[in-house]
Design an enzyme around this catalytic site. Sequence first.
Site, PDB file in Angstrom:
ATOM      1  N   LYS A 195     -10.353   1.794  13.652  1.00 10.40           N
ATOM      2  CA  LYS A 195      -8.964   2.038  14.054  1.00 10.40           C
ATOM      3  C   LYS A 195      -8.867   2.278  15.558  1.00 10.40           C
ATOM      4  O   LYS A 195      -7.911   1.833  16.216  1.00 10.40           O
ATOM      5  CB  LYS A 195      -8.395   3.216  13.277  1.00 10.40           C
ATOM      6  CG  LYS A 195      -8.265   2.979  11.785  1.00 10.40           C
ATOM      7  CD  LYS A 195      -7.297   1.844  11.452  1.00 10.40           C
ATOM      8  CE  LYS A 195      -5.862   2.212  11.741  1.00 10.40           C
ATOM      9  NZ  LYS A 195      -4.931   1.111  11.330  1.00 10.40           N
TER      10      LYS A 195
ATOM     11  N   ILE B 216      -4.097 -10.657   7.057  1.00  6.30           N
ATOM     12  CA  ILE B 216      -3.808 -10.622   8.488  1.00  6.30           C
ATOM     13  C   ILE B 216      -4.894 -11.325   9.309  1.00  6.30           C
ATOM     14  O   ILE B 216      -4.692 -11.572  10.499  1.00  6.30           O
ATOM     15  CB  ILE B 216      -3.597  -9.186   9.008  1.00  6.30           C
ATOM     16  CG1 ILE B 216      -4.807  -8.293   8.753  1.00  6.30           C
ATOM     17  CG2 ILE B 216      -2.329  -8.590   8.418  1.00  6.30           C
ATOM     18  CD1 ILE B 216      -4.711  -6.932   9.426  1.00  6.30           C
TER      19      ILE B 216
ATOM     20  N   ARG C 163     -19.667  14.818   2.899  1.00  2.00           N
ATOM     21  CA  ARG C 163     -19.960  13.467   3.339  1.00  2.00           C
ATOM     22  C   ARG C 163     -20.468  13.489   4.783  1.00  2.00           C
ATOM     23  O   ARG C 163     -20.173  14.417   5.552  1.00  2.00           O
ATOM     24  CB  ARG C 163     -18.718  12.585   3.228  1.00  2.00           C
ATOM     25  CG  ARG C 163     -17.621  12.884   4.220  1.00  2.00           C
ATOM     26  CD  ARG C 163     -16.499  11.856   4.065  1.00  2.00           C
ATOM     27  NE  ARG C 163     -15.370  12.199   4.906  1.00  2.00           N
ATOM     28  CZ  ARG C 163     -14.108  12.039   4.538  1.00  2.00           C
ATOM     29  NH1 ARG C 163     -13.818  11.592   3.332  1.00  2.00           N
ATOM     30  NH2 ARG C 163     -13.129  12.349   5.360  1.00  2.00           N
TER      31      ARG C 163
ATOM     32  N   THR D 209      -4.220   6.301  13.288  1.00  2.00           N
ATOM     33  CA  THR D 209      -4.554   7.555  12.628  1.00  2.00           C
ATOM     34  C   THR D 209      -4.969   8.607  13.651  1.00  2.00           C
ATOM     35  O   THR D 209      -5.547   8.273  14.702  1.00  2.00           O
ATOM     36  CB  THR D 209      -5.711   7.341  11.625  1.00  2.00           C
ATOM     37  OG1 THR D 209      -6.238   8.605  11.218  1.00  2.00           O
ATOM     38  CG2 THR D 209      -6.840   6.543  12.251  1.00  2.00           C
ATOM     39  N   ASP D 210      -4.712   9.863  13.325  1.00  2.00           N
ATOM     40  CA  ASP D 210      -5.175  10.953  14.179  1.00  2.00           C
ATOM     41  C   ASP D 210      -6.696  11.028  14.224  1.00  2.00           C
ATOM     42  O   ASP D 210      -7.286  11.637  15.127  1.00  2.00           O
ATOM     43  CB  ASP D 210      -4.595  12.292  13.721  1.00  2.00           C
ATOM     44  CG  ASP D 210      -4.967  12.683  12.296  1.00  2.00           C
ATOM     45  OD1 ASP D 210      -5.587  11.874  11.575  1.00  2.00           O
ATOM     46  OD2 ASP D 210      -4.617  13.805  11.892  1.00  2.00           O
ATOM     47  N   GLU D 211      -7.363  10.382  13.290  1.00  2.00           N
ATOM     48  CA  GLU D 211      -8.815  10.473  13.214  1.00  2.00           C
ATOM     49  C   GLU D 211      -9.514   9.775  14.377  1.00  2.00           C
ATOM     50  O   GLU D 211     -10.697  10.025  14.631  1.00  2.00           O
ATOM     51  CB  GLU D 211      -9.296   9.907  11.877  1.00  2.00           C
ATOM     52  CG  GLU D 211     -10.728  10.243  11.560  1.00  2.00           C
ATOM     53  CD  GLU D 211     -11.095  10.001  10.104  1.00  2.00           C
ATOM     54  OE1 GLU D 211     -12.298   9.885   9.828  1.00  2.00           O
ATOM     55  OE2 GLU D 211     -10.182   9.938   9.270  1.00  2.00           O
TER      56      GLU D 211
ATOM     57  N   TYR E  91     -15.286  18.665  -1.263  1.00  2.00           N
ATOM     58  CA  TYR E  91     -16.420  18.445  -0.368  1.00  2.00           C
ATOM     59  C   TYR E  91     -16.894  19.734   0.290  1.00  2.00           C
ATOM     60  O   TYR E  91     -16.095  20.549   0.759  1.00  2.00           O
ATOM     61  CB  TYR E  91     -16.034  17.482   0.749  1.00  2.00           C
ATOM     62  CG  TYR E  91     -16.190  16.018   0.423  1.00  2.00           C
ATOM     63  CD1 TYR E  91     -17.291  15.547  -0.269  1.00  2.00           C
ATOM     64  CD2 TYR E  91     -15.230  15.100   0.851  1.00  2.00           C
ATOM     65  CE1 TYR E  91     -17.433  14.195  -0.540  1.00  2.00           C
ATOM     66  CE2 TYR E  91     -15.366  13.746   0.594  1.00  2.00           C
ATOM     67  CZ  TYR E  91     -16.463  13.302  -0.106  1.00  2.00           C
ATOM     68  OH  TYR E  91     -16.608  11.964  -0.374  1.00  2.00           O
TER      69      TYR E  91
ATOM     70  N   HIS F 153     -18.392  14.457   8.576  1.00  2.00           N
ATOM     71  CA  HIS F 153     -17.085  14.944   8.130  1.00  2.00           C
ATOM     72  C   HIS F 153     -16.458  15.825   9.218  1.00  2.00           C
ATOM     73  O   HIS F 153     -16.900  16.938   9.464  1.00  2.00           O
ATOM     74  CB  HIS F 153     -17.262  15.735   6.828  1.00  2.00           C
ATOM     75  CG  HIS F 153     -15.994  15.952   6.077  1.00  2.00           C
ATOM     76  ND1 HIS F 153     -15.940  16.663   4.898  1.00  2.00           N
ATOM     77  CD2 HIS F 153     -14.712  15.569   6.330  1.00  2.00           C
ATOM     78  CE1 HIS F 153     -14.699  16.694   4.453  1.00  2.00           C
ATOM     79  NE2 HIS F 153     -13.943  16.041   5.318  1.00  2.00           N
TER      80      HIS F 153
ATOM     81  N   TYR G  96     -14.678   3.989   9.663  1.00  2.00           N
ATOM     82  CA  TYR G  96     -13.241   3.789   9.517  1.00  2.00           C
ATOM     83  C   TYR G  96     -12.505   4.129  10.808  1.00  2.00           C
ATOM     84  O   TYR G  96     -11.744   3.322  11.352  1.00  2.00           O
ATOM     85  CB  TYR G  96     -12.679   4.632   8.369  1.00  2.00           C
ATOM     86  CG  TYR G  96     -11.188   4.832   8.479  1.00  2.00           C
ATOM     87  CD1 TYR G  96     -10.317   3.758   8.320  1.00  2.00           C
ATOM     88  CD2 TYR G  96     -10.652   6.086   8.767  1.00  2.00           C
ATOM     89  CE1 TYR G  96      -8.944   3.926   8.459  1.00  2.00           C
ATOM     90  CE2 TYR G  96      -9.285   6.258   8.896  1.00  2.00           C
ATOM     91  CZ  TYR G  96      -8.436   5.183   8.741  1.00  2.00           C
ATOM     92  OH  TYR G  96      -7.078   5.353   8.884  1.00  2.00           O
TER      93      TYR G  96
ATOM     94  N   ARG H  43      -6.865  19.892   7.752  1.00  2.00           N
ATOM     95  CA  ARG H  43      -6.036  18.713   7.949  1.00  2.00           C
ATOM     96  C   ARG H  43      -4.568  19.129   8.096  1.00  2.00           C
ATOM     97  O   ARG H  43      -4.149  20.162   7.588  1.00  2.00           O
ATOM     98  CB  ARG H  43      -6.177  17.739   6.760  1.00  2.00           C
ATOM     99  CG  ARG H  43      -7.604  17.243   6.519  1.00  2.00           C
ATOM    100  CD  ARG H  43      -8.093  16.395   7.666  1.00  2.00           C
ATOM    101  NE  ARG H  43      -9.454  15.881   7.470  1.00  2.00           N
ATOM    102  CZ  ARG H  43     -10.536  16.396   8.033  1.00  2.00           C
ATOM    103  NH1 ARG H  43     -10.446  17.486   8.791  1.00  2.00           N
ATOM    104  NH2 ARG H  43     -11.720  15.839   7.839  1.00  2.00           N
TER     105      ARG H  43
ATOM    106  N   GLY I 273       0.815  -1.205   0.000  1.00  2.00           N
ATOM    107  CA  GLY I 273       0.000   0.000   0.000  1.00  2.00           C
ATOM    108  C   GLY I 273       0.850   1.255   0.000  1.00  2.00           C
ATOM    109  O   GLY I 273       2.075   1.205  -0.160  1.00  2.00           O
TER     110      GLY I 273
END
Length: 337
Positions: free
Chosen positions: A152, A60, A275, A123-125, A205, A278, A148, A212, A10
Amino acid sequence: MRIFVTGGAGFIGSNFIRHVLERQPDVAVTNYDKLTYAGNPESLRDVADDPRYAFVHGDICDGELLAEVLPGHDAVVNFAAESHVDRSIDGANEFMLANVVGANTLFNAALRLEIPRFLHISTDEVYGSIAEPGAFVEGDALEPNSPYSASKAAADLLARAYGATYGYPITVTRTANNFGPYHFPEKVIPLFVTNLIDGGSVPLYGDGRNVRDWTYVLDNCAAQWLVLTQGEPGAVYNVGAGNEMSNKELTYAILSRFGLEGEAADAAIEFVPDRPGHDLRYSVDATRVRALGWKPEHTFEEALDATITWYREHEWWWRPLKQGGASRRQGTRTRGG
């Protein structure tokens, strides 16, 4: 040293493998990848014949295969993940399977085999959105707002549990948005750049106010290696370069590099419906990883120029992916393989 990299075909994974092979002559790498739509063996064409590099086609979630191929490694670096927010909104099940069940299967295999070091890429998300001028630190609560990021966050909590329950320390990095070469063209920067190379418009969007923090993938790879080799086992490290900007500012920065300014730039933007869920702003405090000695080697401007040049010179890599159906929608996440 022999490291086992999952999701190595990836975006970040392939750049990480190349970074290690170029800079660490005594390190061998096993790339373990399922080769989903975003996993591309062509991303590692230039190192495929390196005797220190090996590829294993695997999932995995396959504990039996992991038990067969993991022995003999000194470290695991887990980039493997489903990572595109839009896809998670359209169908969350695949994200839960790969990002939660898969992570747990990998954690368990490494625990049983007593692999000395484990680095899990997050991820920071997972923190959710934060108002200006704040920035998340590693101990802040996890408040994910998409399927998502929820998947995580679940894996992050599993990593914590493996340390508390089994005494197996899994180090976690929570990375800000990455960009650079070999980035699948459904994500915002490669999508916009490749659209503009083809003379098209760029889909933005909402009103473009979402903020970000952008980190060049080569700088992120250096941070991941430093955390793997010198970080505190079981700790969490935020990784971000501090290049915060709104998506609209990013869009105009890209358009200007194609000679589009003023009305011409405005005309090239196609505003599309926002979206669901968001997040408005991501921002992380990277003091902990900087204390290890990391700092970005590239300015945002240098890195964006280099990225655009790379896509101009590597149509052989990205054009088949777009012809195969890479989304026109803007995407802003950049994780995994």
